[in-house]
Design an enzyme around this catalytic site. Structure first.
Site, PDB file in Angstrom:
ATOM      1  N   LYS A 161      -5.473  -3.672   1.693  1.00 48.46           N
ATOM      2  CA  LYS A 161      -5.543  -2.722   0.568  1.00 48.46           C
ATOM      3  C   LYS A 161      -5.811  -3.513  -0.696  1.00 48.46           C
ATOM      4  CE  LYS A 161      -1.820  -0.546  -1.984  1.00 48.46           C
ATOM      5  NZ  LYS A 161      -0.569   0.248  -1.876  1.00 48.46           N
ATOM      6  N   ASP A 238       0.527   8.514  -3.791  1.00 50.69           N
ATOM      7  CA  ASP A 238       1.720   7.662  -3.878  1.00 50.69           C
ATOM      8  C   ASP A 238       2.571   8.227  -5.019  1.00 50.69           C
ATOM      9  OD1 ASP A 238       3.557   5.642  -4.479  1.00 50.69           O
ATOM     10  OD2 ASP A 238       2.146   3.998  -4.497  1.00 50.69           O
ATOM     11  N   LYS A 262       7.491   6.015  -0.163  1.00 52.54           N
ATOM     12  CA  LYS A 262       8.354   4.926  -0.648  1.00 52.54           C
ATOM     13  C   LYS A 262       9.724   5.543  -0.812  1.00 52.54           C
ATOM     14  CE  LYS A 262       4.828   2.397  -3.196  1.00 52.54           C
ATOM     15  NZ  LYS A 262       4.160   2.253  -4.514  1.00 52.54           N
ATOM     16  N   GLY A 290       5.206  -0.318  -0.473  1.00 55.29           N
ATOM     17  CA  GLY A 290       6.106  -1.400  -0.870  1.00 55.29           C
ATOM     18  C   GLY A 290       6.209  -1.464  -2.378  1.00 55.29           C
TER      19      GLY A 290
HETATM   20  O1  OSB Z   1       1.283   1.273  -5.841  1.00 49.29           O
HETATM   21  O2  OSB Z   1       1.793   0.583  -3.929  1.00 49.29           O
HETATM   22  C1  OSB Z   1       1.850   0.449  -5.146  1.00 49.29           C
HETATM   23  C2  OSB Z   1       3.644  -2.831  -6.033  1.00 49.29           C
HETATM   24  C3  OSB Z   1       4.302  -2.470  -7.183  1.00 49.29           C
HETATM   25  C4  OSB Z   1       4.129  -1.197  -7.670  1.00 49.29           C
HETATM   26  C5  OSB Z   1       3.297  -0.290  -7.005  1.00 49.29           C
HETATM   27  C6  OSB Z   1       2.659  -0.638  -5.841  1.00 49.29           C
HETATM   28  C7  OSB Z   1       2.818  -1.954  -5.369  1.00 49.29           C
HETATM   29  C8  OSB Z   1       2.122  -2.474  -4.191  1.00 49.29           C
HETATM   30  C9  OSB Z   1       2.798  -3.651  -3.533  1.00 49.29           C
HETATM   31  O3  OSB Z   1       1.052  -2.078  -3.798  1.00 49.29           O
HETATM   32  C10 OSB Z   1       3.093  -3.431  -2.116  1.00 49.29           C
HETATM   33  C11 OSB Z   1       4.053  -4.478  -1.591  1.00 49.29           C
HETATM   34  O4  OSB Z   1       5.255  -4.450  -1.912  1.00 49.29           O
HETATM   35  O5  OSB Z   1       3.595  -5.318  -0.812  1.00 49.29           O
HETATM   36 MG    MG Z   2       0.342   2.719  -4.588  1.00 51.90          MG
END
Ligand code: OSB
Ligand code: MG
Length: 369
Positions: A161, A238, A262, A290
């Site tokens: 991604k 998200d 999440k 994440g």
């Molecule tokens: O939008 O998924 C997200 C990290 C911080 C805030 C938002 C996002 C993210 C990531 C990181 O995409 C995913 C990870 O923890 O590996």
């Molecule tokens: Mg995201």
């Protein structure tokens, strides 16, 4: 469950390298951990709120305030029978879902230990392994990005991604697709585009992305549904999905075809399960996002990802991608097939390194029942 105490801690941990999204760059993390003591057991929870209110309106500081003044006293007084009761106990507090999740998840974490079953089983999980992808931040140069992707693919990760924004999108996707025509590739804009960018976003279709995550406003369904009509590529939401009702509305309005779950964003495991279930009933696949978690949040994400409808590779990855030294033992690792094994022992399946956490703690507050 008779609660004895709830301890809040702020730990500071540097990331092994900065993580950049369309909303900003993170280099050092400030993380709020919850340690809940009950009946001789210790449940842990991690608050995923960021240092700044950029991803959501919560921050580590708002979460600290609300947990310490409202949520922890209410929880400690309620002695919840199980994790699923927290929702009701916190019912009078609007919003603050990441704060609520940190506590609720600590209750589930303790409950799995008391019942002597894996946390994944307590949540209703069925998978022995979970498929893993990586989220690759915006890089200083295209060469840096290509190297990151190469390393992630070599490590076995099943899906790449790419964080994107205007100016870091088409030329990047083109370079990546030219080099790797067949990998599972997706992008995440973290709300960096506007409806007037629809033609531009539609041009991403040529790159056969698995999905485009949260292209528009963080609180929107309607304009995402208008955009989705103009795209072949599925939209994944998200930020917009705060609870089960949001998931239902987004699915019914055709604002998305995939949902990123999440547990912090939706307020804890019970609501995460509810989102999972409603998506499953409607044939919408989900995956686990994440938030740059330490091993505690990571262990919880692994347990959640073991539910049946988590069919797409998630963003749950190895501890070493973010931390020189994780606060759990063993650290989370990914096998050559890009999978994480779901622990089949009682509780979260990873030991918490309390001594290391004590060393990293810069702020602490105990709430006694
Ligand atoms: O939008 O998924 C997200 C990290 C911080 C805030 C938002 C996002 C993210 C990531 C990181 O995409 C995913 C990870 O923890 O590996
Ligand atoms: Mg995201």
């Amino acid at each position: 469950m008779k609660i004895d105490s709830i301890t809040l801690r702020e730990v500071r941990m540097p990331l092994v390298k900065p993580f950049e999204t369309s909303f900003g760059k993170t280099t050092n993390r400030r993380i709020l951990l919850v340690e809940l003591k009950a009946e001789g057991y210790t449940g842990w929870g991690e608050c995923v709120a960021g240092e700044h209110p950029f991803f959501s309106d919560e921050t580590i500081d708002t979460a600290w305030l609300v947990i310490s003044q409202e949520l922890a006293p209410a929880l400690a007084a309620a002695d919840p029978e199980h994790g699923g009761k927290c929702h009701q106990i916190f019912g009078n507090v609007r919003g603050h879902r990441m704060a609520k999740a940190a506590l609720e998840n600590a209750v589930w974490d303790a409950e799995a230990q008391m019942k002597e079953i894996p946390l994944s089983v307590l949540l209703g999980g069925v998978r022995e392994t979970i498929p893993c992808g990586v989220s690759i931040g915006i890089q200083p140069t295209l060469e840096d990005l290509m190297r990151e992707i190469e390393q992630s693919l070599a490590a076995g990760y099943q899906r790449i991604k790419l964080k994107c924004k205007p100016g870091w999108d088409v030329k990047v996707f083109e370079a990546v697709r030219n080099r790797w025509p067949d990998i599972l590739l997706s992008c995440d804009a973290n709300s960096a585009y506007r409806l007037r960018d629809s033609d531009h976003i539609a041009s991403f279709d040529q790159f056969r992305l698995l999905m485009i995550e949260q292209p528009l406003w963080s609180d929107d369904f309607y304009f995402h549904s208008m955009l989705q009509k103009r795209l072949e590529t599925p939209i994944c939401l998200d930020e917009s999905i705060r609870n089960r009702r949001d998931a239902l509305a987004a699915i019914d309005m055709e604002s998305c075809q995939i949902i990123n779950i999440k547990n912090g964003r939706v307020g804890g495991f019970s609501e995460a399960i509810a989102v999972h279930n409603v998506a499953q009933e409607r044939g919408i696949p989900v995956w686990c996002g994440g938030m740059l978690e330490t091993g505690i949040g990571r262990a919880h994400n692994i347990a959640l990802s073991s539910l049946e409808n988590f069919t797409l590779p998630g963003d749950v990855s190895a501890s070493s991608r973010y931390w020189a030294e994780d606060i759990i033992e063993p650290a989370v690792t990914v096998n050559a097939q890009g999978e994480i094994a779901v622990p089949d022992v009682a509780g979260r399946g990873y030991e918490v390194r309390a001594d290391l956490i004590e060393q990293l703690t810069v702020r602490k507050e105990e709430i006694r029942a």
